[in-house]
Structures are given as structure tokens and as C-alpha cells.
Design a protein around this motif. Structure first.
Motif, PDB file in Angstrom:
ATOM      1  N   GLU A   3      -8.405 -33.896 114.186  1.00 49.30           N
ATOM      2  CA  GLU A   3      -7.261 -34.537 114.313  1.00 49.30           C
ATOM      3  C   GLU A   3      -6.092 -33.831 114.858  1.00 49.30           C
ATOM      4  O   GLU A   3      -5.220 -34.421 115.532  1.00 49.30           O
ATOM      5  N   TYR A   4      -6.150 -32.521 114.608  1.00 50.04           N
ATOM      6  CA  TYR A   4      -5.175 -31.594 115.029  1.00 50.04           C
ATOM      7  C   TYR A   4      -5.059 -31.599 116.672  1.00 50.04           C
ATOM      8  O   TYR A   4      -4.348 -31.787 117.196  1.00 50.04           O
ATOM      9  N   HIS A   5      -6.346 -31.703 117.121  1.00 51.39           N
ATOM     10  CA  HIS A   5      -6.271 -31.677 118.740  1.00 51.39           C
ATOM     11  C   HIS A   5      -5.751 -32.844 119.300  1.00 51.39           C
ATOM     12  O   HIS A   5      -5.364 -32.763 120.399  1.00 51.39           O
ATOM     13  N   ARG A   6      -6.349 -33.896 118.758  1.00 52.95           N
ATOM     14  CA  ARG A   6      -5.907 -35.232 118.962  1.00 52.95           C
ATOM     15  C   ARG A   6      -4.568 -35.437 118.912  1.00 52.95           C
ATOM     16  O   ARG A   6      -3.890 -36.071 120.138  1.00 52.95           O
ATOM     17  N   LEU A   7      -3.827 -35.192 117.943  1.00 50.01           N
ATOM     18  CA  LEU A   7      -2.366 -34.870 117.707  1.00 50.01           C
ATOM     19  C   LEU A   7      -1.625 -34.314 118.808  1.00 50.01           C
ATOM     20  O   LEU A   7      -0.654 -34.843 119.459  1.00 50.01           O
ATOM     21  N   ILE A   8      -2.168 -32.897 119.010  1.00 49.84           N
ATOM     22  CA  ILE A   8      -1.657 -32.407 120.182  1.00 49.84           C
ATOM     23  C   ILE A   8      -1.506 -32.919 121.803  1.00 49.84           C
ATOM     24  O   ILE A   8      -0.596 -32.966 122.352  1.00 49.84           O
ATOM     25  N   GLN A   9      -3.062 -33.621 121.934  1.00 46.60           N
ATOM     26  CA  GLN A   9      -2.946 -34.143 123.122  1.00 46.60           C
ATOM     27  C   GLN A   9      -2.248 -35.484 123.254  1.00 46.60           C
ATOM     28  O   GLN A   9      -1.685 -35.718 124.254  1.00 46.60           O
ATOM     29  N   ASP A  10      -2.329 -36.395 122.366  1.00 45.00           N
ATOM     30  CA  ASP A  10      -1.419 -37.409 122.197  1.00 45.00           C
ATOM     31  C   ASP A  10      -0.040 -37.031 122.456  1.00 45.00           C
ATOM     32  O   ASP A  10       1.171 -37.840 123.091  1.00 45.00           O
ATOM     33  N   GLY A  11       0.744 -36.099 121.646  1.00 37.30           N
ATOM     34  CA  GLY A  11       1.766 -35.549 121.934  1.00 37.30           C
ATOM     35  C   GLY A  11       2.124 -35.070 123.261  1.00 37.30           C
ATOM     36  O   GLY A  11       3.420 -35.483 123.962  1.00 37.30           O
ATOM     37  N   LYS A  12       1.393 -34.288 123.954  1.00 41.37           N
ATOM     38  CA  LYS A  12       1.371 -34.107 125.208  1.00 41.37           C
ATOM     39  C   LYS A  12       1.619 -35.450 126.264  1.00 41.37           C
ATOM     40  O   LYS A  12       2.513 -35.460 127.203  1.00 41.37           O
ATOM     41  N   ASP A  13       0.705 -36.433 125.985  1.00 39.27           N
ATOM     42  CA  ASP A  13       0.672 -37.470 126.850  1.00 39.27           C
ATOM     43  C   ASP A  13       2.124 -38.385 126.595  1.00 39.27           C
ATOM     44  O   ASP A  13       2.602 -38.624 127.704  1.00 39.27           O
ATOM     45  N   VAL A  14       2.549 -38.657 125.460  1.00 38.61           N
ATOM     46  CA  VAL A  14       3.827 -39.362 125.330  1.00 38.61           C
ATOM     47  C   VAL A  14       5.067 -38.512 125.807  1.00 38.61           C
ATOM     48  O   VAL A  14       5.832 -38.967 126.206  1.00 38.61           O
ATOM     49  N   ALA A  15       4.836 -37.065 125.930  1.00 39.45           N
ATOM     50  CA  ALA A  15       6.127 -36.244 126.326  1.00 39.45           C
ATOM     51  C   ALA A  15       6.112 -36.475 127.655  1.00 39.45           C
ATOM     52  O   ALA A  15       7.308 -36.105 128.438  1.00 39.45           O
ATOM     53  N   LYS A  16       4.993 -36.495 128.662  1.00 39.13           N
ATOM     54  CA  LYS A  16       4.828 -36.790 129.966  1.00 39.13           C
ATOM     55  C   LYS A  16       5.459 -37.822 130.310  1.00 39.13           C
ATOM     56  O   LYS A  16       6.129 -38.179 131.310  1.00 39.13           O
ATOM     57  N   ARG A  17       5.276 -38.915 129.561  1.00 39.98           N
ATOM     58  CA  ARG A  17       6.171 -40.310 129.774  1.00 39.98           C
ATOM     59  C   ARG A  17       7.489 -40.280 129.379  1.00 39.98           C
ATOM     60  O   ARG A  17       8.139 -41.177 129.558  1.00 39.98           O
ATOM     61  N   GLY A  18       8.109 -39.185 128.781  1.00 39.32           N
ATOM     62  CA  GLY A  18       9.428 -39.259 128.735  1.00 39.32           C
ATOM     63  C   GLY A  18       9.986 -39.529 127.188  1.00 39.32           C
ATOM     64  O   GLY A  18      11.131 -39.306 126.811  1.00 39.32           O
ATOM     65  N   ASP A  19       8.996 -39.891 126.266  1.00 39.79           N
ATOM     66  CA  ASP A  19       9.135 -40.211 124.752  1.00 39.79           C
ATOM     67  C   ASP A  19       9.247 -38.939 124.007  1.00 39.79           C
ATOM     68  O   ASP A  19       8.216 -38.679 123.300  1.00 39.79           O
ATOM     69  N   MET A  20      10.424 -38.339 124.141  1.00 36.68           N
ATOM     70  CA  MET A  20      10.341 -37.032 123.285  1.00 36.68           C
ATOM     71  C   MET A  20      10.261 -37.365 121.830  1.00 36.68           C
ATOM     72  O   MET A  20       9.803 -36.274 121.007  1.00 36.68           O
ATOM     73  N   ASN A  21      11.050 -38.024 121.292  1.00 39.01           N
ATOM     74  CA  ASN A  21      11.041 -38.443 119.964  1.00 39.01           C
ATOM     75  C   ASN A  21       9.701 -38.686 119.276  1.00 39.01           C
ATOM     76  O   ASN A  21       9.134 -38.263 118.327  1.00 39.01           O
ATOM     77  N   ARG A  22       8.784 -39.456 119.822  1.00 35.00           N
ATOM     78  CA  ARG A  22       7.520 -39.751 119.410  1.00 35.00           C
ATOM     79  C   ARG A  22       6.543 -38.559 119.595  1.00 35.00           C
ATOM     80  O   ARG A  22       6.021 -38.130 118.787  1.00 35.00           O
ATOM     81  N   ALA A  23       6.912 -37.769 120.848  1.00 30.70           N
ATOM     82  CA  ALA A  23       6.181 -36.474 120.933  1.00 30.70           C
ATOM     83  C   ALA A  23       6.447 -35.510 119.689  1.00 30.70           C
ATOM     84  O   ALA A  23       5.416 -34.801 119.181  1.00 30.70           O
ATOM     85  N   LEU A  24       7.775 -35.378 119.332  1.00 29.78           N
ATOM     86  CA  LEU A  24       8.023 -34.689 118.332  1.00 29.78           C
ATOM     87  C   LEU A  24       7.435 -34.888 116.976  1.00 29.78           C
ATOM     88  O   LEU A  24       7.019 -34.155 116.255  1.00 29.78           O
TER      89      LEU A  24
END
Length: 403
Positions: A23-44
């Protein structure tokens, strides 16, 4: 038996840990993906959920960087809502700034320059109808938004109080504006007390000022100092010995601004009175000093039997006087605005002498504010000729270049 139980427990914990790390690694990867799309609040949000599962210095640093980035972006978005008025340093709400003509922005910048440069006060003396009201309201809007002032007292003839109140509601609806006016003493006192406690603007009249100057200059038994005292139709105090002038002088204030369409009155002493009040005695000295250093030589130079030396001295003192008052004084006439074609402002053809004094700029479809319709001012206008010295001073002020 015990060994078997321990083995099963260890296996269960291992599976649980593995699931949590997945779950930890999945959250990290999802966070990176949304950050690349510019959604920094969701990434945070995703990175913080991951941090709750497994804390690491690397992830903590990443979270802090994203928080700083979001804070910076929010600040920039706030800055986009405000405009630096003519590079003066005063930040004005963008929507309000866009409704001003260029010359009105210059007026707002002038008012702010008095504050910025540490000057006690000044005079805005534009022709009637060029929007002194909206310039002052815009200036105060910027000052209050920047938290540079908290208390303002605005004094005017009774006939103008309704118009000022409506214009504040129209241009700056969120600003606390209270009237110290009317027959109800209790309501007047409540309005004054509310502004003195919480900040805002008090609108009152010269009549109220004369009868209540002690109340306007105190709070809870102590002297109360206003950040700004602003006088509309300021020629009401052109004679310092009147009750109106004495009452105005009695109000403690850090800064003073005078609004008038006729700054040069019947004589130099009256001009001295206006600047003496605006600048709180710091500009032209005492009346006696002013008369000796400026009024006498300037007046003498215009007399028929003046010697060449007296004429030279009078001319030099007149120039010196204009140089001294220039940073504190701004006047634009309708002719000036029309000549410069500021924002394509055009004027209606003058049909009568009375109408000529009430005209306001017509707006175009391209830019500029929809100017407020001013109520008719009840001043009695008496036409008279200027003396030679008054003409000299007036021309010097008019043609001394931009401020």
C-alpha cells in the motif's frame, strides 16, 4: 504446540507488513503520477498517507518541498489579483484598477506617494467631475487591503454625504464605512465607536465636526489619533480663524488629504492656510514667516513702482514656493485631460456656464470607469478677475509639468 502458534503469528504479521508496504509503494507511485500531471494538492495527500504507513526522511523532505511549492503558488495567485498602481508600490485590487482612467491611476499613485515618502499630507485639486471621489476610494481600498491604515475620518458638506456612501458601497462593498451624521446621537456614537474599535472609515459633515470635534478626537476618555483625515470641498477651511477650520485642526491625525477644485483662492494667505493644514505646519512655516519670506516679496514684485531687484526677488520666491509645494499638490483640468487624450476621454459640449461646471467625462466602450454622477454642489460661484500675482502662481502650477 507453542512453536506452531509463534510461527503462525509471525507469518500473519509478515503478511500484514507486506500488505502495508505494498500500500505504501502504491501511494508513493500514485503521488508521483498526479504530481507529474500538476495536481500538487492531491500528490501531497497521497504522500502524507504513505508517510503514515512508513516514515522516512526522504519522504518527509518531499512532503515539505511540495507544501512550500503549494504555498508559493497560492501567494502568486493572490498577487495576480492585485496590480501595482503606476509602479508606486501600492497594490490595488485588479478589478478596481481596470475601471480607472490613466489619470485617475496617477492620482491614486500621487496619494500613495505622500504616505510612502513620509509626507504629512497633500492636496488633490482636480477639476470637478474628474473623479476625485473614486481616486480617494481606490487609494483607501489599496491602503486597507495592505493593512497600512486602520482608521479614516472623511469630512464633507452635508449635500455630499449620500453620494460618498453610495460610491463606497459601489466600488468597495466589503469596506466598513459608517456615518457620523443624523439626528440620533446614540446611533452616531455607536457607528463611531465601532470604527474606532475595529477599524474602518467614518463619514461626517463640517456641521457635525464643529459640534462634535471633541467626541471625534477621543475614545474611552483618551485622545484618539486617526490615520487619515480627508476633507472634501476643503476650501471650507481656507480661513484659519473660522470655527470650521479650528475644529478641523483639533482632530489628531497622522496624515491629511484635502480635496478641492479651487486650490488657489483669493490671496496667498489662503493658499498658505490649505497647505498649513494638509502638512500640519511642516511645509511653509508660520503665517508670519510665510508673509515675510514669500507673500510680501511676491506681491511687491507685481506693483508698478517695483525696482528691478524687487522683481527678480519676487520671481525667484514665486518659483521657490512652487518647488516646495509641488510634491504635495496635484491638479488636472478637463482641458489637460482632453489635450492628452487620456483613455479617449471626451467632454460634452458646454451648453451653459452652470453645466460647464458640472460636466463629467463620458465613457467609451473600450476602457475606463463608468463615472459616478455627482450630486449638484451648493456652492455659490462668484466670478472675479485674478490679480497679476495670482495669475503667475496659477500658470506656474498648471504648466510645471507632470507630478
Amino acid at each position: 504446540m507453542m512453536d506452531a502458534c509463534a510461527e503462525r503469528l509471525e507469518k500473519s504479521l509478515s503478511l500484514e507488513t507486506r500488505d502495508r508496504m505494498d500500500e505504501y509503494h502504491r501511494l508513493i507511485q500514485d503521488g508521483k503520477d498526479v504530481a507529474k500531471r500538476g495536481d500538487m494538492n492531491r500528490a501531497l495527500t497521497l504522500f502524507k498517507l504513505a508517510f503514515d504507513i512508513h516514515q522516512s526522511l526522504k519522504l518527509e523532505t518531499r512532503i515539505k518541498k511540495i507544501e512550500e511549492l503549494i504555498s508559493q503558488n497560492d501567494s502568486e495567485e493572490d498577487d495576480d489579483e492585485f496590480v501595482n498602481v503606476n509602479g508606486s508600490g501600492l497594490m490595488l485590487f485588479k478589478d478596481l484598477h481596470e475601471k480607472l482612467y490613466n489619470y485617475q491611476r496617477q492620482g491614486v499613485a500621487f496619494l500613495y506617494s505622500l504616505y510612502r515618502d513620509g509626507l504629512k499630507g497633500g492636496i488633490l485639486a482636480d477639476d470637478m467631475g474628474l473623479g476625485k471621489t473614486i481616486q480617494v476610494i481606490s487609494f483607501l481600498s489599496g491602503m486597507y487591503d495592505s493593512e497600512l491604515v486602520k482608521h479614516t475620518l472623511l469630512i464633507m458638506p452635508t449635500s455630499l454625504i449620500t453620494n460618498w456612501t453610495k460610491e463606497f458601497a459601489k466600488w468597495t462593498p466589503g469596506m466598513r464605512v459608517k456615518e457620523f451624521h443624523g439626528t440620533s446621537k446614540g446611533e452616531r456614537s455607536r457607528n463611531l465607536g465601532k470604527v474606532q474599535r475595529r477599524g474602518g472609515i467614518v463619514i461626517t459633515t463640517y456641521t457635525m465636526l464643529m459640534n462634535n470635534w471633541q467626541q471625534l478626537s477621543s475614545y474611552n476618555g483618551k485622545e484618539f489619533t486617526w490615520d487619515y483625515v480627508i476633507l472634501d470641498e476643503a476650501h471650507k477651511i481656507k480661513t484659519t480663524t473660522t470655527k470650521t477650520a479650528k475644529s478641523a485642526y483639533a482632530i489628531p491625525s497622522k496624515h491629511r488629504v484635502l480635496l478641492t477644485g479651487t486650490p488657489v483662492q483669493n490671496n496667498l494667505k489662503e493658499m498658505w492656510s490649505l497647505f498649513d493644514f494638509a502638512c500640519q505646519g511642516t511645509l511653509l512655516g508660520t503665517a508670519k514667516t510665510f508673509k515675510t519670506e514669500y507673500e510680501n516679496p511676491i506681491t511687491r514684485a507685481r506693483e508698478k513702482d517695483a525696482t528691478p531687484g524687487e522683481k527678480v526677488l519676487g520671481s525667484r520666491m514665486s518659483e521657490n514656493l512652487m518647488t516646495i509645494i509641488k510634491p504635495h499638490f496635484l491638479r488636472r483640468t478637463k482641458a489637460d485631460i482632453h489635450k492628452n487624450k487620456v483613455d479617449s476621454v471626451y467632454f460634452c459640449k458646454e451648453e451653459t456656464t452652470a453645466k460647464a461646471h458640472a460636466d463629467i467625462p463620458e465613457t467609451t466602450q473600450t476602457s475606463g470607469a463608468v463615472m459616478p454622477t455627482l450630486t449638484r454642489k451648493n456652492d455659490l460661484i462668484v466670478w472675479t478677475y485674478l490679480s497679476s500675482i495670482q495669475e503667475d502662481i496659477y500658470r506656474t502650477v498648471h504648466f510645471s509639468g507632470p507630478h
